[in-house]
Enzyme design. Structure first.
Site, PDB file in Angstrom:
ATOM      1  N   HIS A 126       0.817  -1.200   0.000  1.00  0.00           N
ATOM      2  CA  HIS A 126       0.000   0.000   0.000  1.00  0.00           C
ATOM      3  C   HIS A 126       0.861   1.266   0.000  1.00  0.00           C
ATOM      4  O   HIS A 126       2.033   1.255   0.397  1.00  0.00           O
ATOM      5  CB  HIS A 126      -0.909   0.020   1.235  1.00  0.00           C
ATOM      6  CG  HIS A 126      -0.143   0.031   2.534  1.00  0.00           C
ATOM      7  ND1 HIS A 126       0.386   1.178   3.090  1.00  0.00           N
ATOM      8  CD2 HIS A 126       0.187  -0.970   3.377  1.00  0.00           C
ATOM      9  CE1 HIS A 126       1.006   0.891   4.219  1.00  0.00           C
ATOM     10  NE2 HIS A 126       0.908  -0.410   4.420  1.00  0.00           N
ATOM     11  N   GLU A 166      -2.377  -6.819   7.605  1.00  0.00           N
ATOM     12  CA  GLU A 166      -1.135  -6.482   8.293  1.00  0.00           C
ATOM     13  C   GLU A 166      -0.956  -7.371   9.521  1.00  0.00           C
ATOM     14  O   GLU A 166      -1.922  -7.937  10.044  1.00  0.00           O
ATOM     15  CB  GLU A 166      -1.177  -4.999   8.709  1.00  0.00           C
ATOM     16  CG  GLU A 166      -0.019  -4.516   9.557  1.00  0.00           C
ATOM     17  CD  GLU A 166       1.300  -4.481   8.805  1.00  0.00           C
ATOM     18  OE1 GLU A 166       1.854  -5.580   8.573  1.00  0.00           O
ATOM     19  OE2 GLU A 166       1.765  -3.387   8.464  1.00  0.00           O
TER      20      GLU A 166
END
Length: 219
Positions: free
Chosen positions: A12, A92
């Site tokens: 990202h 994550e």
């Protein structure tokens, strides 16, 4: 079996947490947004991906975090060519709810000393835990290749550690090999390319910050 010719992993763009550690004390990690620079990084990555994919179909999987969804949307891929799914197993590493900055700094120092693969954050995950769920996703992904009409491209929009652990699982790296690798930058990508030998090869290596320890065996 419709194996894709490339599997692209994209980290990202820059998020609020990348520029201000205190935001983790106020906002959930999964709710953090991209910064202006992060959106620009995602748009730049999108230009590269559109050139790479051309008019070919893409099967995309996106981590459920806000910053990964925002990154995917900023890529500007043609929706007529892309089949997108949210994939929680690509999230994550969990650090445990809201995080007090000084405590997380101490834990990161402990992780550096203990090892990024085995150290488990308080109320959170170890790298080994992430490896296990990434492995479970990989099994699901591999089953999808049984469709003879599977798109020729796979795109994973995810996080730096998750990218490294996905490649570790796919390419059978050892723990010492993993420990020596650095995260890619925000908006950076790596690709597993299907070679003429029928195996996937990483298009370029992750940067190393040290030489991996040898266990004295090759497999």
């Amino acid at each position: 079996m419709g194996r894709p010719k490339r599997i692209v992993l994209l980290r990202h763009g820059e998020s609020e947490g990348n520029v201000d550690e205190t935001v983790y004390e106020r906002e959930p990690d999964h709710a953090l947004s991209l910064t202006r620079a992060g959106r620009a990084q995602a748009e730049k990555a999108g230009a590269r991906l559109r050139e790479l994919f051309g008019d070919e179909r893409v099967s995309a999987y996106v981590s459920p975090y806000r910053r990964t969804h925002q990154t995917f949307l900023a890529l500007g891929l043609d929706p007529r060519l892309v089949r997108v799914r949210e994939e929680p197993r690509l999230r994550e590493q969990d650090w445990g709810n809201w995080q007090e900055r000084e405590d997380m700094r101490r834990q990161k120092a402990y992780r550096d000393a203990y090892g990024h693969f085995f150290y488990r954050f308080t109320q959170g995950e170890s790298g080994a835990d992430v490896y296990d769920r990434v492995g479970a996703f990989l099994e699901s992904l591999w089953r999808s290749f049984e469709d003879p009409d599977h798109p020729p491209n796979v795109l994973l929009v995810t996080h730096g550690l998750t990218m490294r652990l996905f490649c570790m699982r796919w390419l059978h790296w050892t723990v010492p090999e993993f420990e020596c690798l650095s995260n890619p930058g925000n908006g950076d990508m790596r690709a597993l390319l299907l070679g003429t030998d029928g195996k996937y090869h990483l298009d370029r290596p992750f940067e190393r910050w040290c030489t991996p320890e040898s266990y004295g065996y090759t497999g």
